[in-house]
Every structure is written in structure tokens, then in C-alpha cells.
Design a protein around this motif. Structure first.
Motif, PDB file in Angstrom:
ATOM      1  N   GLY A  13       0.791  -1.237   0.000  1.00 57.25           N
ATOM      2  CA  GLY A  13       0.000   0.000   0.000  1.00 57.25           C
ATOM      3  C   GLY A  13       0.821   1.283   0.000  1.00 57.25           C
ATOM      4  N   ALA A  14       2.099   1.205  -0.350  1.00 56.86           N
ATOM      5  CA  ALA A  14       2.945   2.422  -0.372  1.00 56.86           C
ATOM      6  C   ALA A  14       2.378   3.426  -1.377  1.00 56.86           C
ATOM      7  N   PRO A  15       2.593   4.714  -1.128  1.00 55.34           N
ATOM      8  CA  PRO A  15       2.025   5.730  -2.015  1.00 55.34           C
ATOM      9  C   PRO A  15       2.835   5.921  -3.301  1.00 55.34           C
ATOM     10  N   GLN A  16       2.175   6.497  -4.286  1.00 54.94           N
ATOM     11  CA  GLN A  16       2.871   6.906  -5.509  1.00 54.94           C
ATOM     12  C   GLN A  16       4.020   7.832  -5.126  1.00 54.94           C
ATOM     13  N   GLY A  17       5.146   7.668  -5.800  1.00 51.82           N
ATOM     14  CA  GLY A  17       6.296   8.529  -5.518  1.00 51.82           C
ATOM     15  C   GLY A  17       7.353   7.833  -4.684  1.00 51.82           C
ATOM     16  N   ALA A  18       7.001   6.706  -4.059  1.00 49.52           N
ATOM     17  CA  ALA A  18       7.993   5.984  -3.243  1.00 49.52           C
ATOM     18  C   ALA A  18       9.154   5.547  -4.142  1.00 49.52           C
ATOM     19  N   VAL A  19      10.357   5.667  -3.600  1.00 48.48           N
ATOM     20  CA  VAL A  19      11.560   5.317  -4.368  1.00 48.48           C
ATOM     21  C   VAL A  19      12.454   4.392  -3.548  1.00 48.48           C
TER      22      VAL A  19
ATOM     23  N   LEU B  64      12.291   9.227 -21.853  1.00 48.50           N
ATOM     24  CA  LEU B  64      12.470  10.604 -22.337  1.00 48.50           C
ATOM     25  C   LEU B  64      12.730  11.557 -21.157  1.00 48.50           C
ATOM     26  N   MET B  65      11.959  11.405 -20.086  1.00 49.35           N
ATOM     27  CA  MET B  65      12.122  12.319 -18.959  1.00 49.35           C
ATOM     28  C   MET B  65      13.459  12.095 -18.230  1.00 49.35           C
TER      29      MET B  65
ATOM     30  N   SER C 250      12.618  14.849 -10.469  1.00 51.04           N
ATOM     31  CA  SER C 250      11.897  16.091 -10.717  1.00 51.04           C
ATOM     32  C   SER C 250      11.431  16.146 -12.176  1.00 51.04           C
ATOM     33  N   SER C 251      12.261  15.680 -13.093  1.00 49.37           N
ATOM     34  CA  SER C 251      11.895  15.684 -14.506  1.00 49.37           C
ATOM     35  C   SER C 251      10.686  14.766 -14.749  1.00 49.37           C
ATOM     36  N   ILE C 252      10.692  13.574 -14.175  1.00 47.69           N
ATOM     37  CA  ILE C 252       9.554  12.655 -14.369  1.00 47.69           C
ATOM     38  C   ILE C 252       8.292  13.269 -13.758  1.00 47.69           C
TER      39      ILE C 252
END
Ligand code: BTN
Length: 326
Positions: free
Chosen positions: A103-109, A157-158, A246-248
Motif C-alpha cells: 500500500g505504499a504511495p505513488q512517488g515511493a523510491v 524521455l524524462m 523532478s523531470s519525471i
């Protein structure tokens, strides 16, 4: 939300010279003793911090590791939060997939200094020694599985744009998502989806960049290079990671809304072989030769034969003819 440690580091990193213990303790609303404990913890992580009772603390060097304490102060995006770091892991894509289930949120790295089971496209292994940038980003796009087919192209691309902005160099793309420098492979993107027929639950965007990798095994030697070898200097991996995230993040809402169409021209502009004769091994194992004529908004490559036959390809491996193998 920035942790106390991040704020302390930000204070030290942005200061011209020394910052007094009193100033830090006042700004962070903690005791002088607590400041000292944080400084000691940072020193144990590899930060070189000089201290003097009269003048306070000053950072002399930051460790060349992708530690949270190094990454979080330079992060300018929401992507990258939460951030998890490993010295060694089998594959960062696997760790992010487990986080997605949990259930981790979008953006987790998840980033690692080295991978023991790094994966590339088409079931290949991915050479992931220390010195590279190996990380995976969790996305939860509310798009159809059909649209998600273009996610690898958008991400590559990003990534390229992020690297170019930071380093001021020009990179190329090889369809669908290889990143090249001077014709040699410098990075790649592996997107793995958790999806049903109608819905994408999550996408793991695994990104691998040869940053300060200085040598390659014999089987890769001829076709691979690194940003460091090309630039002739060490490249700051922390700023690179922050710049790529940041680009993505910048392009992502547009890709979710409108798909690949707004990115198609920029993507095509970086394709090294457009208009040239190429050989493609399709995802189904067929080997086709023709002119690489176009890439459409679904991310398909148009191959046209001299006899005028046209084939739209969904995935595959491109080799450029005329003796140059890329
Ligand atoms: C390719 O060009 O074949 C794609 C390579 C993708 C490698 C990255 S490194 C981080 C993430 N973890 C993996 O196991 N693979 C991706």
C-alpha cells in the motif's frame, strides 16, 4: 514533511561557513546536546563535519552514497518520498513491487548502491555494480493498460531530459527505452506493471544509469559506457537522482491526462536511427529489416520495407545496420 536530520543538514549545507550550535538548536528547537548527537550520527554515516566550540559546525564533505541523509536535502520533488536506501539488494524493482502490495504511495523510491539480481528488458540481467544509479519509482497512474504501454517511452524521455539539464550534454534514445551516449548504452528503463484487463494498479519504473561505473565485463565493453567516462569526471549521483525524479514528476500529470502524444516529437527528436535502415528482433522473435519511419502516439515503431510494406511494431530490440551495432 522534512525530518529534523534533513533540516539540520539543509542548514549546514546552505551555510557559507560555520553555523553555531546555538543557532542550530534555536532554529530546530532542540537542545545543544541533541544537536551534537545528530552531528555524531551524520559523521558515522560518512559526512566529514568539523566542529569548534567557538564557531560551531561546518560540513567539509558529503559521502558519495545514496543515503537518505544525502538525497532528501537535495530533493526538489514529491517523487522520492518516501525514500528507501539499500547498500545491496537483489533488484530495486522487486522491493518496490512489495511496497506497492503493502500500500505504499505513488512517488515511493528505492535506491541501492549495488544489485545482485538486477534485471533488464527481455529477461536479461543488468550489470549493477557500485558507482551506478539503480533505483525504482512507484507510480499509480489511473490510466488504461493500453495507455500504460507508452509509460516506458515517456519515462526514458524524462530521464534523458533530467540528465541533459544537469550535465549539459546531449543523449540519444534507442526505441523503445534505451539511453545512449555517443552510440553506446548508458542506461535503461524497465517498467513492470501490476494490472488487470481494465485497470492499472501500480507501475514500477526501474531506472538504471551507468554513472561512475569505470569498467564493464568483456561482453558489455564494446557497447556500454558511463556518464563519468564520457564527461571525464565523477558525476554527482545524488543531484542526478533528484534531477531525474523532478523531470519525471514534471511531465507525469500531462502523460496521465493526454498520454504519449505531447511527448512524441521530443522523443522522436532524440531517436538516433530515425530514417535509417535497421534490423529489429520483434517481441515474438521475428527478425525484420526496413527503414525506421516513425513512432506513433501508442509508442509503436513504424518499419517500412523498400517494397513499400509497412509494419507497426510494439516491442523489440533494434540493431542499426551499416556496420554499426547499437
Ligand atoms: C534495460 O535496458 O534492459 C532496462 C534496465 C533497467 C535496469 C534498472 S536498475 C534499477 C531497476 N532494478 C532492476 O532490476 N532493473 C531496473
Amino acid at each position: 514533511m522534512h525530518s529534523l536530520r534533513e533540516r539540520l543538514l539543509a542548514q549546514l549545507l546552505t551555510a557559507e561557513g560555520f553555523v553555531s550550535g546555538a543557532e542550530i538548536s534555536q532554529k530546530l528547537d532542540i537542545s545543544r546536546g541533541a544537536v551534537w548527537k545528530h552531528i555524531q550520527a551524520l559523521r558515522r554515516e560518512g559526512f566529514v563535519i568539523t566542529g569548534s566550540t567557538r564557531r560551531g559546525y561546518r560540513i567539509l564533505s558529503v559521502p558519495d552514497l545514496l543515503l537518505p541523509s544525502v538525497i532528501l536535502p537535495v530533493l526538489t520533488s514529491d517523487f522520492g518520498r518516501p525514500y528507501y536506501f539499500y547498500q545491496t539488494v537483489s533488484s530495486t524493482n522487486d522491493v518496490v513491487r512489495e511496497l506497492a502490495y503493502a500500500g505504499a504511495p505513488q512517488g515511493a523510491v528505492v535506491a541501492a548502491e549495488e544489485q545482485t539480481g538486477g534485471r533488464g528488458r527481455r529477461g536479461r540481467s543488468w550489470y549493477s555494480p557500485r558507482g551506478g544509479l539503480w533505483f525504482s519509482l512507484l507510480l499509480r497512474p489511473q490510466v488504461s493498460p493500453a495507455q500504460s504501454q507508452t509509460l516506458p517511452l515517456f519515462v526514458s524521455l524524462m530521464v534523458v531530459k533530467g540528465i541533459e539539464k544537469l550535465l549539459g550534454i546531449t543523449l540519444d534514445l534507442k526505441w523503445p527505452n534505451d539511453i545512449l551516449l555517443g552510440g553506446r548504452k548508458t542506461g535503461g528503463v524497465l517498467v513492470e506493471l501490476g494490472a488487470e484487463a481494465e485497470q492499472v494498479h501500480y507501475a514500477v519504473a526501474g531506472i538504471g544509469i551507468n554513472v561512475n561505473v569505470t569498467s564493464f565485463p568483456p561482453e558489455l565493453e564494446k557497447e556500454a559506457t558511463s556518464l563519468g567516462i564520457y564527461a571525464g569526471r565523477r558525476v554527482d549521483r545524488a543531484r542526478l537522482l533528484a534531477g531525474i525524479l523532478s523531470s519525471i514528476e514534471t511531465g507525469y500529470p500531462c502523460w496521465c491526462r493526454e498520454g504519449f502524444a505531447p511527448f512524441r516529437e521530443a522523443y522522436k527528436g532524440r531517436l538516433s536511427f530515425l530514417g535509417r535502415q535497421i534490423t529489429v528482433r520483434t517481441a515474438g522473435g521475428e527478425v525484420l529489416t526496413g527503414i525506421a519511419a516513425d513512432v506513433d502516439t501508442d509508442g509503436r515503431l513504424l518499419l517500412s520495407s523498400p517494397a513499400g510494406k509497412q509494419r507497426w511494431l510494439h516491442g523489440g530490440e533494434v540493431k542499426v545496420r551499416e556496420g554499426i551495432l547499437i
